[in-house]
Structure formats: C-alpha cells, structure tokens
Scaffold this motif. Structure first.
Motif, short mmCIF file in Angstrom:
data_model
loop_
_atom_site.label_atom_id
_atom_site.label_comp_id
_atom_site.label_asym_id
_atom_site.label_seq_id
_atom_site.Cartn_x
_atom_site.Cartn_y
_atom_site.Cartn_z
N UNK A 23 -30.86 -91.22 -56.22
CA UNK A 23 -30.45 -90.67 -54.67
C UNK A 23 -30.38 -89.47 -54.76
N UNK A 24 -30.03 -88.67 -55.71
CA UNK A 24 -29.34 -87.01 -55.56
C UNK A 24 -29.97 -86.52 -56.72
N UNK A 25 -29.72 -85.15 -56.78
CA UNK A 25 -30.16 -84.12 -57.70
C UNK A 25 -28.97 -83.00 -57.60
N UNK A 26 -28.32 -82.54 -58.60
CA UNK A 26 -27.30 -81.72 -58.83
C UNK A 26 -28.00 -80.39 -57.84
N UNK A 27 -27.07 -79.57 -57.30
CA UNK A 27 -27.49 -78.59 -56.49
C UNK A 27 -27.50 -77.33 -57.47
N UNK A 28 -28.60 -76.63 -57.39
CA UNK A 28 -28.61 -75.29 -58.20
C UNK A 28 -29.19 -74.32 -56.94
N UNK A 29 -29.23 -72.98 -57.42
CA UNK A 29 -29.93 -72.20 -56.36
C UNK A 29 -31.33 -72.38 -56.52
N UNK A 30 -32.03 -72.74 -57.75
CA UNK A 30 -33.51 -73.16 -57.68
C UNK A 30 -33.72 -74.50 -56.89
N UNK A 31 -32.71 -75.25 -56.94
CA UNK A 31 -32.96 -76.43 -56.02
C UNK A 31 -33.20 -76.23 -54.63
N UNK A 32 -32.70 -75.22 -54.14
CA UNK A 32 -32.86 -74.92 -52.70
C UNK A 32 -34.33 -75.13 -52.18
N UNK A 33 -35.34 -74.74 -53.23
CA UNK A 33 -36.56 -74.84 -53.07
C UNK A 33 -37.11 -76.41 -52.86
#
Length: 148
Positions: free
Chosen positions: A35-45
């Motif tokens: 349902x979700x993934x961890x937030x990272x700076x690369x995850x913003x893409x």
C-alpha cells in the motif's frame, strides 16, 4: 515515518500522496502489503508517476462518478461459487471476483481496489457491497451468491 502511498487507503489518503504515519503501522502493515513505499528524495520521482497512473484510471468529476454509480446500482449481480453443506463457501468471494462479476453482468469496469466489503463473503445469499468511485461518491449494491 514519512511514506508514499501507492494505493488508496481509507482514512489515510490516495495513491501518490506523501503522509506521515506511525513507524509500526508503516513497517508492519502498509509497506509489506504494497500500500505504500518509504519516502526518500529519489521517491519523489515515483510520486509523479503514481499520480499520472492514478489520473488515467480515476473518475475525474463527481458527475462522471454519479453516472457510473447509476450504472452499477442498476445491474443485478449474481455469482456462482462452490459451496459445501450448510451454505458455506470453499474460500471466500474477493473484491477481484466482485469486479469481474459486475463487468460480466453488463456493468462498467470497476477497480478491484475500490471495492469495499463490510465483512468477508463466506456464505451463500445476498450480501451488501460498496464501491468508492470518487472521494465523495459511494455506490452500494447487492450481490447474490449462488451455489455452482
């Protein structure tokens, strides 16, 4: 913990949103179930890609949602499943089964992730099902589970 939702989670948000939740909820429930993934700076893409994919599948306006709601509520949905003595099913009826049954009965395409069951369907008979078409529109209908 900051996470990026990949699916709509009732009471939390829709796909593509960045939300703050307790660590255990994210680590033990949301992330393992996809349902979700961890937030990272690369995850913003990834957020933009998730939002674009959601926008393609999503019903954009309340008017469209009300039209689809009228179509769904006008369809008589019957499902034939294997059942044992006493009306108990071998397994249960899943949201994916319900989405397929609505399409087979002549209704519109329904996203299985938007089907909401009050309780698991494990017996024969008539059961109430809801589909969240839009954040403000909920279509409710009955499915009739019959023995195969």
């Amino acid at each position: 913990m900051k996470i990026i939702l990949t699916n709509e989670v009732s009471g939390l948000g829709t796909a593509g949103e960045v939300v703050e939740v307790r660590d255990g909820y994210a680590r033990n429930y949301l992330v393992p179930r996809g349902f979700a993934i961890r937030w990272t700076k690369g995850g913003e893409k990834d957020v933009e890609q998730i939002r674009r994919g959601r926008k393609i599948r999503e019903i954009a306006t309340i008017e469209q949602a009300n039209d689809v709601k009228a179509q769904i509520e006008g369809v008589k949905v019957r499902m034939k499943v294997r059942a044992g003595d006493g009306g108990r099913l071998f397994g249960s009826v899943t949201p994916a089964d319900i989405a397929t049954a609505v399409k087979t009965a002549g209704g519109p395409d329904v996203d299985k992730r938007r089907v909401e069951l009050g309780a698991p369907v494990k017996t024969l008979g008539t059961h109430k099902v809801s589909v969240r078409l839009h954040p403000e529109v909920l279509a409710s209908f009955d499915i009739e589970v019959q023995p195969a």
